[in-house]
Write a protein that holds these residues in place. Sequence first.
Motif: not given
Length: 403
Positions: A125-129, A156-161, A192-198, A226-228
């Motif tokens: 999981x990546x936490x971003x600001x 990555x499996x999840x990017x959120x923030x 490129x990381x194959x994540x979607x806005x769930x 965003x999740x894979x």
Amino acid sequence: RKKRTRAHLTVGSLNMRGYGEARSDQASEKWLCINQVVRDGKIAILALQETHLTNERIDNLNQLFDATLLIHGSCDLNNPTGARGVAFAINKRLINVDEISFREEEPGRALEMNMKWTNGQTLKILNVYAPNDMTENCAFWSRRTYSYGTPAGRKLDIVMGDFNVVTDPIDRLPPHRDLLAAQESVEDFMRKVDLVDGWRERNPSKRQYTYMQQATGSQSRIDRIYVRRTLMSKANNWNMDGPGFRTDHRMVTVGLSNTSTPYQGKGRWALPSTLLTDKIFLKQMRELGMSMQAELDNQGERSEMANPQRTYASFKQKLVDAARKRARCCIPQLDRQIEAIKTDIDRACNGTGATQDRIDSLAILQERLTELEARRFGAKRRAVAANDWAMGETICKYWTRLN
């Protein structure tokens, strides 16, 4: 006993708008509220932004919440107490924290977490600001693409923030596009990381916002998860809720279920425990019980339609119906008001009226909703404090859970 990580996890993200006021070296009131948010919402992983944490503050928080939370943060190098900062708050009740590792991707801006899930699976999981400035925002996502978007990059499996940019005009009120370069930079990274806005995948045309600018009333959905793509089938309950304390962002959450685990149904209906002390329901239960007893006393010869088993089954069904009806009446008025305002907000967000009228109406409704959620949250905090005062020093089930 070693704590096992749950197969169903709720993960969330919240911009907490600073550390909050604290006396001397004590934790701020805001962090005490976050502890309650995690506990009441059964949130396993909460990604926090704009935390304004220092290493000393993190150590103090981990000491204070040693039994319930693990907090790991990334501080801004230049102004840790006044700018940026990201952190993870991990619920020790739901996750085995011995199987978690962290990596600082960019100080104060991006923090990576790796954990073992159930049945040998892992989550990254990546936490971003992301920066407010659109040019800096664009560069931020380009750096993330360099780290994660190559074949040799970390998956990555999840990017959120807090993304501080939207990729669709529908996510702003009034609707408008952000800087094209920043928008394309986010989209390129996610592709490129194959994540979607769930949330958007599940609600293609719906409008709902997580941030309101107080000065203008304009709103946006800049807080996202965003999740894979392969995780979408395991993701459910996409929500945006007020945390209950003052911040200008709403909390976004999603539930993740490890489908490799054995199937677990919804469970059976149970009588709400609050009804056991409700005088009106207890009176109804007594009347139904006496009616059943009278019917049993007056039953004649046993038959297929008249026998104690059918009488008892009828009593149980009537009791369940009465309990469900009474439970609906016992819902606190504050909860009903909150749900009514949420309905009004949803109607206003997705209405067709003039844009400025909608902005003004939504700003008023959002303020009212925030006020009511804060009142409800405060009532819960007072109830917890009273319970702790009454039983915190008594050897009982409550005491053993704490110690």
